[in-house]
Design a protein around this motif. Sequence first.
Motif, PDB file in Angstrom:
ATOM      1  N   ARG A  74      16.358  -7.483 -15.087  1.00  0.00           N
ATOM      2  CA  ARG A  74      17.016  -7.735 -13.807  1.00  0.00           C
ATOM      3  C   ARG A  74      16.778  -9.158 -13.313  1.00  0.00           C
ATOM      4  O   ARG A  74      17.193  -9.510 -12.213  1.00  0.00           O
ATOM      5  CB  ARG A  74      16.504  -6.759 -12.745  1.00  0.00           C
ATOM      6  CG  ARG A  74      16.853  -5.321 -13.016  1.00  0.00           C
ATOM      7  CD  ARG A  74      16.496  -4.453 -11.830  1.00  0.00           C
ATOM      8  NE  ARG A  74      16.643  -3.037 -12.128  1.00  0.00           N
ATOM      9  CZ  ARG A  74      16.429  -2.069 -11.244  1.00  0.00           C
ATOM     10  NH1 ARG A  74      16.057  -2.372 -10.021  1.00  0.00           N
ATOM     11  NH2 ARG A  74      16.569  -0.804 -11.589  1.00  0.00           N
ATOM     12  N   LEU A  76      13.927 -10.403 -12.514  1.00  0.00           N
ATOM     13  CA  LEU A  76      12.879 -10.488 -11.505  1.00  0.00           C
ATOM     14  C   LEU A  76      11.635 -11.155 -12.040  1.00  0.00           C
ATOM     15  O   LEU A  76      10.976 -11.911 -11.330  1.00  0.00           O
ATOM     16  CB  LEU A  76      12.521  -9.083 -11.004  1.00  0.00           C
ATOM     17  CG  LEU A  76      13.653  -8.285 -10.380  1.00  0.00           C
ATOM     18  CD1 LEU A  76      13.168  -6.901 -10.003  1.00  0.00           C
ATOM     19  CD2 LEU A  76      14.181  -9.018  -9.164  1.00  0.00           C
ATOM     20  N   PRO A  81       9.584 -14.424  -7.017  1.00  0.00           N
ATOM     21  CA  PRO A  81      10.185 -13.210  -6.486  1.00  0.00           C
ATOM     22  C   PRO A  81      11.008 -13.482  -5.244  1.00  0.00           C
ATOM     23  O   PRO A  81      12.049 -12.892  -5.035  1.00  0.00           O
ATOM     24  CB  PRO A  81       8.975 -12.324  -6.173  1.00  0.00           C
ATOM     25  CG  PRO A  81       7.875 -12.860  -7.023  1.00  0.00           C
ATOM     26  CD  PRO A  81       8.138 -14.315  -7.137  1.00  0.00           C
ATOM     27  N   ALA A  82      10.516 -14.397  -4.424  1.00  0.00           N
ATOM     28  CA  ALA A  82      11.252 -14.654  -3.195  1.00  0.00           C
ATOM     29  C   ALA A  82      12.632 -15.223  -3.495  1.00  0.00           C
ATOM     30  O   ALA A  82      13.641 -14.776  -2.956  1.00  0.00           O
ATOM     31  CB  ALA A  82      10.460 -15.621  -2.329  1.00  0.00           C
ATOM     32  N   SER A  85      14.675 -12.597  -5.104  1.00  0.00           N
ATOM     33  CA  SER A  85      15.136 -11.603  -4.156  1.00  0.00           C
ATOM     34  C   SER A  85      16.286 -12.125  -3.317  1.00  0.00           C
ATOM     35  O   SER A  85      17.296 -11.469  -3.145  1.00  0.00           O
ATOM     36  CB  SER A  85      13.963 -11.198  -3.256  1.00  0.00           C
ATOM     37  OG  SER A  85      14.421 -10.330  -2.268  1.00  0.00           O
ATOM     38  N   SER A  88      19.386 -12.558  -5.543  1.00  0.00           N
ATOM     39  CA  SER A  88      20.013 -11.302  -5.934  1.00  0.00           C
ATOM     40  C   SER A  88      20.670 -10.637  -4.736  1.00  0.00           C
ATOM     41  O   SER A  88      21.703  -9.989  -4.865  1.00  0.00           O
ATOM     42  CB  SER A  88      18.967 -10.375  -6.550  1.00  0.00           C
ATOM     43  OG  SER A  88      17.990 -10.039  -5.606  1.00  0.00           O
ATOM     44  N   ARG A  89      20.035 -10.812  -3.596  1.00  0.00           N
ATOM     45  CA  ARG A  89      20.636 -10.194  -2.424  1.00  0.00           C
ATOM     46  C   ARG A  89      21.977 -10.842  -2.094  1.00  0.00           C
ATOM     47  O   ARG A  89      22.951 -10.173  -1.779  1.00  0.00           O
ATOM     48  CB  ARG A  89      19.666 -10.298  -1.257  1.00  0.00           C
ATOM     49  CG  ARG A  89      20.151  -9.544  -0.031  1.00  0.00           C
ATOM     50  CD  ARG A  89      19.014  -9.271   0.939  1.00  0.00           C
ATOM     51  NE  ARG A  89      18.365 -10.483   1.380  1.00  0.00           N
ATOM     52  CZ  ARG A  89      17.130 -10.838   1.074  1.00  0.00           C
ATOM     53  NH1 ARG A  89      16.397 -10.073   0.277  1.00  0.00           N
ATOM     54  NH2 ARG A  89      16.593 -11.945   1.535  1.00  0.00           N
ATOM     55  N   ARG A  92      24.436  -9.749  -4.556  1.00  0.00           N
ATOM     56  CA  ARG A  92      24.823  -8.370  -4.311  1.00  0.00           C
ATOM     57  C   ARG A  92      25.791  -8.285  -3.132  1.00  0.00           C
ATOM     58  O   ARG A  92      26.803  -7.586  -3.156  1.00  0.00           O
ATOM     59  CB  ARG A  92      23.565  -7.550  -4.045  1.00  0.00           C
ATOM     60  CG  ARG A  92      23.776  -6.064  -4.193  1.00  0.00           C
ATOM     61  CD  ARG A  92      22.440  -5.356  -4.348  1.00  0.00           C
ATOM     62  NE  ARG A  92      21.527  -5.687  -3.287  1.00  0.00           N
ATOM     63  CZ  ARG A  92      20.322  -6.203  -3.459  1.00  0.00           C
ATOM     64  NH1 ARG A  92      19.888  -6.453  -4.664  1.00  0.00           N
ATOM     65  NH2 ARG A  92      19.537  -6.433  -2.438  1.00  0.00           N
ATOM     66  N   GLU A 155      14.267  -4.391   6.768  1.00  0.00           N
ATOM     67  CA  GLU A 155      14.957  -4.898   5.590  1.00  0.00           C
ATOM     68  C   GLU A 155      16.159  -4.006   5.359  1.00  0.00           C
ATOM     69  O   GLU A 155      16.119  -2.810   5.620  1.00  0.00           O
ATOM     70  CB  GLU A 155      14.017  -4.826   4.374  1.00  0.00           C
ATOM     71  CG  GLU A 155      14.693  -4.878   3.036  1.00  0.00           C
ATOM     72  CD  GLU A 155      14.929  -6.298   2.577  1.00  0.00           C
ATOM     73  OE1 GLU A 155      14.434  -7.185   3.251  1.00  0.00           O
ATOM     74  OE2 GLU A 155      15.586  -6.510   1.586  1.00  0.00           O
ATOM     75  N   ARG A 157      18.500  -1.628   3.548  1.00  0.00           N
ATOM     76  CA  ARG A 157      18.122  -0.536   2.662  1.00  0.00           C
ATOM     77  C   ARG A 157      18.282  -0.971   1.211  1.00  0.00           C
ATOM     78  O   ARG A 157      19.342  -1.425   0.797  1.00  0.00           O
ATOM     79  CB  ARG A 157      19.009   0.668   2.943  1.00  0.00           C
ATOM     80  CG  ARG A 157      18.817   1.816   1.999  1.00  0.00           C
ATOM     81  CD  ARG A 157      17.598   2.602   2.378  1.00  0.00           C
ATOM     82  NE  ARG A 157      17.291   3.611   1.380  1.00  0.00           N
ATOM     83  CZ  ARG A 157      16.167   4.258   1.357  1.00  0.00           C
ATOM     84  NH1 ARG A 157      15.243   4.012   2.249  1.00  0.00           N
ATOM     85  NH2 ARG A 157      15.936   5.167   0.447  1.00  0.00           N
ATOM     86  N   VAL A 158      17.242  -0.803   0.476  1.00  0.00           N
ATOM     87  CA  VAL A 158      17.348  -1.128  -0.935  1.00  0.00           C
ATOM     88  C   VAL A 158      18.029   0.005  -1.654  1.00  0.00           C
ATOM     89  O   VAL A 158      17.982   1.152  -1.216  1.00  0.00           O
ATOM     90  CB  VAL A 158      15.951  -1.372  -1.540  1.00  0.00           C
ATOM     91  CG1 VAL A 158      15.337  -2.601  -0.920  1.00  0.00           C
ATOM     92  CG2 VAL A 158      15.085  -0.164  -1.341  1.00  0.00           C
ATOM     93  N   GLU A 159      18.631  -0.356  -2.711  1.00  0.00           N
ATOM     94  CA  GLU A 159      19.333   0.673  -3.468  1.00  0.00           C
ATOM     95  C   GLU A 159      18.321   1.654  -4.015  1.00  0.00           C
ATOM     96  O   GLU A 159      17.389   1.272  -4.703  1.00  0.00           O
ATOM     97  CB  GLU A 159      20.139   0.049  -4.604  1.00  0.00           C
ATOM     98  CG  GLU A 159      21.316  -0.754  -4.145  1.00  0.00           C
ATOM     99  CD  GLU A 159      20.897  -2.116  -3.660  1.00  0.00           C
ATOM    100  OE1 GLU A 159      21.753  -2.866  -3.213  1.00  0.00           O
ATOM    101  OE2 GLU A 159      19.693  -2.419  -3.724  1.00  0.00           O
TER     102      GLU A 159
END
Lengths: 631, 208
Positions: A74, A76, A81-82, A85, A88-89, A92, A155, A157-159
């Motif tokens: 993915r 990651l 990570p930041a 994240s 990817s957000r 998305r 945050e 909602r994560v999938e």
Amino acid sequence: MNAKDNIREQLSAYLDGELSDAQAKVVEQTLAHDADLARELEALRATQDLLRSLPKAPAPKNFAANVLAEARSRGLAGQSPAKTSGRSRWIRMAGMAAMLVMAMGLGMLLSQKIFRQPTAGPHHEIAAAPPAEPTGQDVPGGTSRGWETDDGMAEERVEGAGEARTERAVPAPATPAPVIGKGGVTYDAYDGRVSRRGARSYDFASNAVDARNEAFAKLDEINGKTVEIYVDDLPSNQAAVEQVMFANGIALAPDEQAVIAPNQAVNLMTNRNFFEAQNTRPAPDVEEVQYLVYGKQEQLQQLAKALDENVVRRQTVSQLPEPVFRQAIELAETAGAKTGNMVEKKDTELSNMKATDEAVPAGPNPAMPAAKAAKPETAAAKTPPAPRDVQAETPTRVEAIMEGELATADEEGNRGLFSGSSAEHQPSVDSPTRAAPLAEPESEMVAGSGESARAADEDTDMRLKVTDPEEVARRAGATNWDMQKESQQPVAAEPAAVQPTPEAAAEPLVDGDSDDKIQQAGQAARMSQVLEQARTQPLLTGGERAPQSPSAVGVQQGYVLRGDVAGVPATDAMIITLRRRVSPSRLNYRQQQNLDVVERQYQYDQLRRTSEATTQPQAAPPNATPQSAGQ
Amino acid sequence: MADESAANPPKRTLSLDEAACIRRCQAGDSAAFGDLVERYQDRIYNVMCRMAGRDDAEELAQEAFLKAFENIHRFGGRSRFYTWLYRIAANLAISQRRRGSKVRFLSMSGPADEGDQSFADTVTADLARQRTDAPDAAALAGERARQIEAALDELDEEFRIAVVLRDMEGLDYAEIADILDVPAGTVKSRIHRARIMLKDKLAGLLGG
């Protein structure tokens, strides 16, 4: 709510120790005078105990590796990570927006251009498609919190489940490509096993009783169609067996298929030790892996042959049960093979094992002292064992337990003393023989024949052959026991007492031939008989076990046959058993207790049978009754 | 609770190691993340087993860890890491359970007489560790465990997660409240009500 109801509401918290001292005191005072509440508390406690009794399953093997692999897939892992994240957000969100626009556009196009009438159907269907699904509306409280950061910031909602059901994480990139074998069986070289992904053990627990009964009914039908292999390294031999099955087109069947089809095998191993889970009559110091294989008769015969060639014959002589081991050594010596200090090592290990047992204070097994008294041999003052008829020997069960296991099996990676691989004979720092050749007494045989001593550096080639014709002839005519009798003197305990002789100095080798050499030493036929005994001899019963009737083989055999259903002829089934003995001195406490129970039962049964068979009720000696035996 | 944990040296040491792991993880060290996964994988996996069934547990647990990794930079250390992790896991599990109950394409609770193969594995493995005395006892234990599972499965999510976190994960009320984002009194009430319901459902096992 009255006071009693109020207390009742506090019971769980009281049970959990979540009340303040004052609250707890009030509850206790009430409980002391209210039997109903006291009973309710006990019921809650029992309920809690039930919940806690549920077994905890460990995470699947390689779980962490799979998570990391998925993280890499993915994008990651290996990045901030930041940043990941955030990126990817955004991706998305952009994707969702694009899909939403496309969906709306398509819906409008369809509804207006094609059907020329406004219909909400397509529009709604597309709008309700997965991109809008993970909104977090179903989290506790009905909020869209999903999960929060620890500083309280919400945050999106994560999938959750939607993405959770994606493809399983692939193994690490270093995983070799699967090999496709006969019959389309996939061999997963990643872990060295035939792929068992998705395979699960059979439902022993819930079907135990029925399984046993069914198995007993079937046992006689396939009697003899078993392959039992004694090993000292269970995992590697298990892999070898599975590879052989793989090569013969037999797959491990996922247990979702309750009905096992031909050309499939079920790995009946549970937690590496099937017996430990179903431990009643079976010996607690045995580990087994069992396979129930279904197939055509010819195919199973071929499999048995392949197993014999590729697994059984690769087993080391040194790991054979003690009586069979001695017979094998005797035969090999007769045929001219050099067995070196194998006997010495085995004796030393057995003695060490006994010494370890003696060193354990207040051992739970009362039968052990009796066995030691019967065999007073110790490591400190050892005498050469007298010649004996191994075939006629029927050691007691305890003796068999104490003698049939190599102590080195656990410590040295379960490796036999001598195996066919020359790599295993390289000098090793953890091998006393290699590190200090003279520090270990030579075997009785070698010492007595005057060829025992060797230089300190003569420790590399264990496969050199005896080239002296006289020596060969002399060996062919005398067993090791005969040579021990020649010496008529005990093996010196001190290494310095073993002095090299000129004859021995000229001898380039004293450590013996490999197992392969021993097995090929002109006694193939007889050796196969010996190995056959090794496969079939009931180690723990010392010949006392009843014939292979269903009730005698124990529940473990019954479970082996569970799964036999659906019209597969029983004659086309075969059981493969890999069996490893565990040294009594290395059993854990619970295993020791189990062994103790088995021993007590065994002794009790023995005395009862003896009493029933040899005495009349009125003439029975008082100390031979079952009651006294049980004390 | 804070005092207790502070007085517990092993836990303290573990926390220090964990803090280092988290810092490394926040810096993008996936190996450190692997350490965190290994540290908590069994607990998270068990929660998922109890909440969503074993068939989905592995994937859900994996997803929980991935979400944690993806958002590890948001973890500021003001709460315990495992509380934060449990929060992710609990929400995923609840979400999955509710989703499953609506869609019903995943069979999380088949008929009791069909048995749960994977659950039998768990029972068998556990019995292996415990060296059960007899196979009959193993069968009984499996049946008993199945009944408990079925009773748990009938509970609503909020009750189930509360009692799972308390009785199976051993968390205290404050931690559970933190994870579920509800007041401690609510946790207390949910746990009590959950046990009352379980007591009634398991009356046969309790001899009542």
